[in-house]
Motif scaffolding. Structure first.
Motif, short mmCIF file in Angstrom:
data_model
loop_
_atom_site.label_atom_id
_atom_site.label_comp_id
_atom_site.label_asym_id
_atom_site.label_seq_id
_atom_site.Cartn_x
_atom_site.Cartn_y
_atom_site.Cartn_z
N THR A 474 4.71 -23.19 5.63
CA THR A 474 6.01 -22.25 5.17
C THR A 474 7.31 -22.86 6.31
N ASP A 475 7.10 -22.96 6.83
CA ASP A 475 8.29 -23.75 7.98
C ASP A 475 7.83 -24.22 9.54
N GLN A 476 8.40 -25.93 8.91
CA GLN A 476 7.81 -26.89 9.55
C GLN A 476 9.76 -27.84 10.35
N GLN A 492 10.36 -26.78 4.13
CA GLN A 492 8.68 -24.87 3.47
C GLN A 492 8.85 -26.14 2.37
N ASP A 493 7.03 -25.99 2.43
CA ASP A 493 6.08 -26.04 1.33
C ASP A 493 4.59 -25.46 1.04
N LYS A 494 4.96 -24.16 1.46
CA LYS A 494 4.06 -23.01 0.82
C LYS A 494 3.45 -23.06 -0.26
N LYS A 504 5.53 -16.38 -1.71
CA LYS A 504 6.39 -17.77 -1.71
C LYS A 504 8.36 -17.12 -2.23
N ALA A 507 9.72 -17.26 1.61
CA ALA A 507 9.79 -18.55 2.25
C ALA A 507 10.69 -19.19 1.21
N TYR A 511 14.79 -20.49 3.00
CA TYR A 511 15.21 -21.85 3.35
C TYR A 511 16.28 -22.27 2.98
N ASN A 526 13.18 -27.94 0.42
CA ASN A 526 12.50 -26.17 0.43
C ASN A 526 11.84 -26.32 -1.05
#
Length: 595
Positions: A474-476, A492-494, A504, A507, A511, A526
């Motif tokens: 979700t947030d790296q 952000q790659d949830k 989603k 998220a 971003y 994102n």
């Protein structure tokens, strides 16, 4: 309609200087040494601050209280002084050099070099008549008025005797003004005016060196052959709304070449782009009225033209990390079935629609076949070839590839070997590849492909390496590296099927907010994509997430970073609107540039 180009002499500053020949070497100036130098200025037609309407081929511009001038003289002490002007009235044709540094006469004849405004970006002025400053490639125009801080003037008064009671400075422009006017044929919103040089190597803005004594532009470091003028309302709101038949005016300031050949002016609106080239050569250091007449109605062709080459309307020195870039998740999947298909358009069609970042996932097979659950039928080389063809036709554009090894076929050893060989030697397109730097600019990406890999391969790194990429994140905070060069990267790659559509959406929005607040040099990816669940497919998810992302972005404009979407350009799921909304941020919002 052809341009109505009228050349005007911008300045007619009638100021006399008291001087003498350098042959008068027998004059004793010792009595004048250490006496304070007094400066003043006067103008009849034009000088620095507040522009009025053109009248009789002139632009009445007057000194204002608070204007500042830098004066350099190698013979004086100190050698450089900064003076704040005082004026007798609001629209003054004269000014006295009041508060500031008090320079003292030295011995012998004096050469004075002055530059206004003294607060120009990166200004350096020396006693030999050399000045260095920066003219920004992104400018702003409110209510059709010139930004007076961009009207650069200079003076060179050489051979002045220390016996002079007053040194008067005769200013001349070291920039060229393009006074652009047009009318709307239909209701529209004007977002940006773009002036572009079609001559190779000709820079219209950037950090420049100017020889004041010779009145000649020297080198331009970095810089841009594009100047973008953001159109603002009087309160600073981006975009100027025009009714049908209503006229509009903007003033662009460009560096004064000895002459300009092939300048082009384009008007970017909410519906497309239109403009014309200047057929006649223009002489630097003057003001030109460029009348475009009525803009044509913006049809689908005008819209396609804008988005197919949107990078061409942005300055060369724009930071790549600060752009809003549309990308495609699993970009090569247009031929796959319902459950694995994430795009409707082929790679070539995506490029034409404005996509500039591509998520490619080659496997460890000999041909580096791209997979997403199953083979896409597109090899990594074929994907790069599609970009090469597009860049050959549109050299103003550039591409980013975000690449990782897909584990559906082959093995890691084969991937490492084949990908390393391809990028370093065997690819027919290796001259297209550009290495990553944190301050990489759009101009350096034009005609090139930046490969950012998530997977290691043999041989030298080509492009950049994404240091880490957590799964389903979700947030790296990660980084993009190449050697000692490194830039912060937000991810952000949830995507997990159990994430839920609302989570989603939240998220994605978080971003978009993060992108507006990140530092200019920081990168951000994102992803709007969401994996299939029991009763959904990538397309059914996109039908909800694409319009939601688009609506939020329109209501909260700003830099987006790289937005990786599903079904970009697909009208059935608002993929066309989302793609355009991302690109539009580059015309709607301020673009940070390298100086």
């Amino acid at each position: 309609m052809r341009y109505g180009i009228v050349a005007f002499s911008l300045f007619g500053l009638a100021i006399a200087s008291t001087g003498c020949s350098r042959d008068a070497v027998d004059v004793d100036f010792s009595a004048d040494a250490d006496r304070a130098i007094r400066f003043e200025g006067r103008c009849d037609d034009a000088t620095r601050a507040v522009p009025g309407d053109p009248a009789d081929g002139k632009v009445p511009v007057y000194w204002c209280d608070g204007d500042a001038v830098s004066v350099a003289c190698a013979q004086a002490t100190p050698s450089v002084g900064r003076y704040v002007l005082t004026c007798p009235d609001e629209f003054s044709v004269s000014a006295s050099f009041g508060s500031g540094d008090s320079q003292q006469w030295g011995g012998g004849l004096h050469d004075f070099y002055a530059f206004s405004p003294a607060d120009a970006p990166d200004l350096e002025i020396s006693g030999d008549g050399t000045v260095k400053a920066s003219l920004p490639s992104v400018q702003e125009c409110r209510d059709g008025l010139l930004d007076p801080a961009l009207l650069y003037l200079a003076s060179a008064e050489e051979g002045i005797s220390p016996g002079s009671s007053v040194v008067t400075l005769h200013f001349r422009p070291v920039v060229t003004l393009l006074d652009i006017s047009f009318a709307a044929s239909e209701a529209t919103e004007v977002r940006q005016i773009v002036v572009r040089s079609t001559q190779a190597g000709e820079k219209l803005a950037g950090t420049f060196v100017y020889d004041l004594g010779a009145d000649r532009l020297g080198r331009v470091d970095g810089g841009s052959n594009v100047v973008a003028v953001r159109m603002l309302q009087s309160d600073g709101t981006p975009g100027v709304k025009l009714a049908a038949g209503e006229s509009c005016r903007a003033i662009a300031v460009v560096l004064s070449q000895s002459s300009f050949v092939g300048l082009r002016v384009d008007v970017v609106t909410a519906a497309g782009v239109a403009g014309r080239s200047c057929a006649e050569p223009l002489v630097g250091g003057k003001r030109y009225a460029i009348e475009l007449g009525a803009l044509p109605a913006m049809n689908d062709a005008a819209r396609r033209k804008l988005y197919a080459s949107w990078m061409s309307y942005l300055p060369d020195d724009a930071l790549l990390s600060a752009l809003s870039i549309p990308g495609t998740h699993d970009a090569a999947t247009s031929t796959l079935n319902l459950w694995s298909k994430c795009q409707s358009l082929s790679l070539g069609a995506q490029l034409n629609a404005g996509v500039r970042c591509f998520d490619l996932r080659p496997t460890g097979t000999d041909d580096l076949m791209i997979y997403h659950g199953t083979s896409t039928g597109v090899t990594f080389d074929e994907a790069i070839a599609a970009m090469d063809r597009y860049l050959a036709a549109c050299p103003s554009e550039g591409c980013i590839v975000q690449m990782q090894r897909q584990g559906d076929a082959g093995n890691d050893a084969t991937f490492r070997s084949r990908m390393g060989d391809y990028l370093n030697s065997s690819s027919a397109y290796r001259d297209r590849f550009v290495d990553f730097r944190p301050d990489l600019t759009l101009g350096e990406l034009r005609g090139k492909i930046l490969v950012l890999t998530r997977s290691d391969y043999d041989g030298a790194l080509v492009g950049g390496k994404i240091a880490s990429w957590q799964d389903d994140v979700t947030d790296q905070i990660s980084s993009i590296i190449n050697g000692s060069a490194s830039a912060k990267l937000f991810i952000q790659d949830k995507y997990g099927g159990t994430t839920g559509i609302d989570n989603k959406k939240n998220a994605i929005i978080a971003y978009l907010d993060k992108a507006r607040g990140k530092a200019e040099s920081e990168w951000l990816f994102n992803f709007t994509s969401l994996a299939t669940a029991v009763v959904t497919t990538p397309k059914t998810n996109a039908r909800t997430l694409n319009p939601a992302t688009c609506d939020y972005l329109k209501a909260h404009p700003g830099c987006t970073g790289v937005v990786m979407m599903d079904f970009a350009g697909d009208t059935d799921v608002s993929g066309d609107e989302l793609l355009r909304a991302v690109i539009d941020q580059n015309f709607y919002c301020h673009l940070p540039c390298v100086r």
